[in-house]
Design a protein around this motif. Structure first.
Motif, PDB file in Angstrom:
ATOM      1  N   GLY A  67      -2.228   5.532  -0.130  1.00  0.00           N
ATOM      2  CA  GLY A  67      -3.634   5.182  -0.039  1.00  0.00           C
ATOM      3  C   GLY A  67      -4.121   4.150  -1.036  1.00  0.00           C
ATOM      4  O   GLY A  67      -5.294   3.783  -1.026  1.00  0.00           O
ATOM      5  N   THR A  93       6.771  -1.291   7.011  1.00  0.00           N
ATOM      6  CA  THR A  93       6.121  -2.233   7.917  1.00  0.00           C
ATOM      7  C   THR A  93       5.476  -3.353   7.107  1.00  0.00           C
ATOM      8  O   THR A  93       5.325  -3.241   5.884  1.00  0.00           O
ATOM      9  N   PRO A 138      -2.328  -5.241   3.234  1.00  0.00           N
ATOM     10  CA  PRO A 138      -1.732  -4.086   3.928  1.00  0.00           C
ATOM     11  C   PRO A 138      -2.783  -3.002   4.132  1.00  0.00           C
ATOM     12  O   PRO A 138      -3.633  -2.773   3.271  1.00  0.00           O
ATOM     13  N   VAL A 139      -2.719  -2.328   5.274  1.00  0.00           N
ATOM     14  CA  VAL A 139      -3.722  -1.310   5.603  1.00  0.00           C
ATOM     15  C   VAL A 139      -3.114   0.071   5.799  1.00  0.00           C
ATOM     16  O   VAL A 139      -3.837   1.066   5.854  1.00  0.00           O
ATOM     17  N   ARG A 140      -1.794   0.149   5.902  1.00  0.00           N
ATOM     18  CA  ARG A 140      -1.129   1.436   6.094  1.00  0.00           C
ATOM     19  C   ARG A 140      -0.207   1.733   4.918  1.00  0.00           C
ATOM     20  O   ARG A 140       0.249   0.819   4.236  1.00  0.00           O
ATOM     21  N   ASP A 141       0.069   3.001   4.701  1.00  0.00           N
ATOM     22  CA  ASP A 141       1.001   3.373   3.645  1.00  0.00           C
ATOM     23  C   ASP A 141       2.396   2.834   3.939  1.00  0.00           C
ATOM     24  O   ASP A 141       2.802   2.731   5.105  1.00  0.00           O
ATOM     25  N   ASP A 142       3.112   2.482   2.872  1.00  0.00           N
ATOM     26  CA  ASP A 142       4.460   1.905   2.966  1.00  0.00           C
ATOM     27  C   ASP A 142       4.454   0.595   3.750  1.00  0.00           C
ATOM     28  O   ASP A 142       5.406   0.278   4.467  1.00  0.00           O
ATOM     29  N   GLN A 143       3.386  -0.164   3.566  1.00  0.00           N
ATOM     30  CA  GLN A 143       3.243  -1.463   4.238  1.00  0.00           C
ATOM     31  C   GLN A 143       2.965  -2.534   3.192  1.00  0.00           C
ATOM     32  O   GLN A 143       2.295  -2.299   2.191  1.00  0.00           O
ATOM     33  N   LYS A 198       0.848  -1.193   0.000  1.00  0.00           N
ATOM     34  CA  LYS A 198       0.000   0.000   0.000  1.00  0.00           C
ATOM     35  C   LYS A 198       0.880   1.239   0.000  1.00  0.00           C
ATOM     36  O   LYS A 198       1.768   1.395   0.837  1.00  0.00           O
ATOM     37  N   THR A 249       9.673  -6.182   4.737  1.00  0.00           N
ATOM     38  CA  THR A 249      10.042  -4.767   4.811  1.00  0.00           C
ATOM     39  C   THR A 249      11.416  -4.524   4.180  1.00  0.00           C
ATOM     40  O   THR A 249      12.157  -5.467   3.893  1.00  0.00           O
TER      41      THR A 249
END
Length: 240
Positions: free
Chosen positions: A62, A86, A94-99, A59, A104
């Protein structure tokens, strides 16, 4: 004499009990089901859980992108726009940005609308917006490909000569001699089986990983390609 006989009987009985315990213990241990060496024992529900694993996703800004399975052969620049910081389990999105759901530390690079690249094993792998619908199942145009004429067909291989190569691919100037192709991913069949019958003189489109070998003009060995994704017969009214 009676005392000696009694002592012998006691010793025999004790020995029999000890042997019985030893035999019982061995049977119990050998009767246990053990996981193969190096693997954890399977837990209840593991099979069901594995069936619901998601493909590699990430992700960014957004948007959730999913692995296309193809390498971007036009992404020659090493500049990254960010890094995956992450991660969640592979059974989740994935639910968060850069995840991501695969690990990782991987660099990523934003591409044209709806696409991005992730640096995996020193290759830029194409990821597509999970909600992108307008391109259907078409192979992205940045995947290495060329049009070729089949000059010889064997039962298990093809020999082709490149006729058209996009200007954006670095290997265009190197496809100057015949190219040997395996047929595992040939999109042409007969009676339900992959077949090269009738392909000599035909035109095909070849999609591959982007790496070539034996391209030296002085070598008589045909060019080889790394990871041929698919070979599609090109009909007179367009590509299949």
């Amino acid at each position: 004499m009676k005392r000696i006989l009694s002592l012998i009987l006691v010793l025999v009985a004790a020995f029999s009990v000890a042997c019985t315990k030893a035999d019982t213990s061995e049977t119990t241990n050998s009767g246990k089901e053990r996981a193969p060496a190096g693997m954890a024992a399977e837990k209840p529900g593991d099979n069901e859980k594995a069936e619901h694993n998601y493909p590699p996703m990430v992700k960014v800004a957004g948007v959730v992108y999913v692995d296309t399975g193809y390498e971007n052969a036009m992404a020659t620049c090493g500049t990254a726009d960010g890094k995956i910081k992450t991660a969640v389990d592979g059974t989740k999105k994935p639910v968060r940005d850069d995840q991501s759901n695969f690990g990782t530390g991987y660099d990523y690079q934003l591409w044209e609308k709806g696409y991005m690249n992730v640096r995996l094993n020193n290759r830029w792998i194409l990821f597509k917006d999970l909600n992108l619908k307008n391109d259907g199942d078409r192979i992205p145009k940045w995947v290495a490909h060329f049009t070729a004429k089949v000059i010889h067909a064997e039962e298990d291989s093809l020999l082709v000569q490149a006729t058209e190569v996009d200007d954006g691919f670095y290997f265009k100037a190197r496809l100057t001699k015949p190219i040997a192709l395996p047929i595992e991913n040939l999109d042409h069949g007969k009676d339900g089986f992959v077949s090269t019958e009738g392909l000599e003189g035909k035109t095909v489109v070849v999609y591959f990983g982007g790496e070539i070998k034996n391209a030296e003009p002085e070598s008589s060995v045909p060019i080889g390609l790394e990871r041929v994704y698919i070979i599609i017969l090109k009909e007179t009214n367009g590509t299949k």
